[in-house]
Design a protein around this motif. Sequence first.
Motif: not given
Length: 528
Positions: A485-500, A505-511
């Motif tokens: 069940w474990r992974t070192e990957q974030p919830l949202v990868d950097p490319a998707t995060r930048e696009q969103m 405006h996601w504030g601290d939620l997406i961080k």
Amino acid sequence: MPRFTGSNRLWLAYVACLGGCVTVGPDFHPQHEGWAEHWSDPAIEQATMQHAQPDASQWWQVFADQNLERLMAEADAHNADLKIAGLRVLEARAQLGIAQSGRYPQVQQIGGDALYTKSRHSGNSGPNSSGSWQYGIGFDIGWELDFWGRFRRAIEAADAAYFASQANRDAVLVLLHAQVADTYFTMRTAEARLRIAHENAALQKRSLEITERLFKSGESDELDLQQAKTQYLSTLSNIPTFESQITLARHALSVLIGRPPGPLPELDEQPGKEGVIPLVDHAVLQDVPADLLLRRPDVRAAELHMASQSALIGVAKADLYPTVTLLGTLAWSASSSSGTPSSLLSASEVAGSPSELALAIGPSVTWNVFDHGRIVNNVRVQDARLQQLVVTYQDTVRQAAREADDAATGLIAALQRDSVLHDAEQAAGRSLTLANTIYREGYSDFQRVLDAQRALSAQQDAYIVNRSNAVGSLIALYKAVGGGWRTEQPLVDPATREQMEQRTHWGDLIKESNAPSAAPLPPEGQSR
């Protein structure tokens, strides 16, 4: 400014105090069945052992295959289903934020208006016209007190749904890692079977050449030739099947790691693994099977969905009772009898216009007394949905136990067959050697050679397939107890995060850098 009498103050204080302690609807309690809390099985005990390493969260390390580990890392980083699961966690967190906003005034509105009125009348002096401007600005506030716990229950439901989304993401990870490993060893199995087919085809081709030479010299009849040819061509026909299986498995791996079908350089990082099927004789667990079963991500998600639905019953029940709302209005208005538009008035003229400032505040009580069964039946709907989820949860636990038991049973059976099939393969090889010797010396017909070749091919293939079944059962066992069940990957990868973030405006939620893994249930009656 309104003035409150002593009785009014006491009434408002009573409402505010009572609004903070009354919560309608059932409090959620886990629906664990007695058998699940102490569940075990002889097959599970035989197929597993408790040890600190390797961690079940990365169980594929038991195979000591760097190619597989690289594929797992690529899947964690790029798999589409995992990305969607991470985005659903963000969605659930935003939904929780919406529910939490119910703690604050629900109506907070600022409004303004400017109206110009023109009138015309006639008199002794003739027609006359006049105009006036009216200005107004106001601030309205409405705060429904959480008298019956409607908003607290809504937050409780959204909170449980948020944790359920995390558990669902963990479940996607468990399934993804099992799929990658199973597909990888399916490919290795096809490679091993392809190698066996080539080896047997080479043996049968030599036999065909011998029978063809004997037939042409008149030392053998055509039957031996045609039988040797039939067996050789039959083995050759299996080769495209195995090659196709290898290609399809590579395509499946490509999609699992988020790529279009194509080359997989990860498979060449550790040479010498082509066609190798490892044999691991037990699963390594860090806890007793009963605890692992109840912590399985899909089981946790099912329980959290129950908790969310239980809170929604309270939300529905709150509609049966009156709502108490504090209303307030602050308004300023002014008027001017000048016929000049407001844009042309001087500041002194506006300031000198008649104006009024008003403040109004007080409670409002509403009660939908005659709902004709709508509210009551809505409560029944929510309760029926909760009972459905209770049954779903209980069935999920039973299915999880069955999966673990089936996988352990399959692993034990495959391990028991392994040594037997290995000895059978050795015996079949020895039989072929003897059959060839006896045939060349003229003490036997060619049929015994054909039978020995067929037996060797079948035993070699059965041995490889059984090894593949053992690996598949081991993977299924780890999956059944929720491993991986474990992974070192974030919830949202950097490319998707930048696009969103470019869109919204996601504030601290997406961080958030990582999703919680194997998160326990929140304490009863509390939200996070």
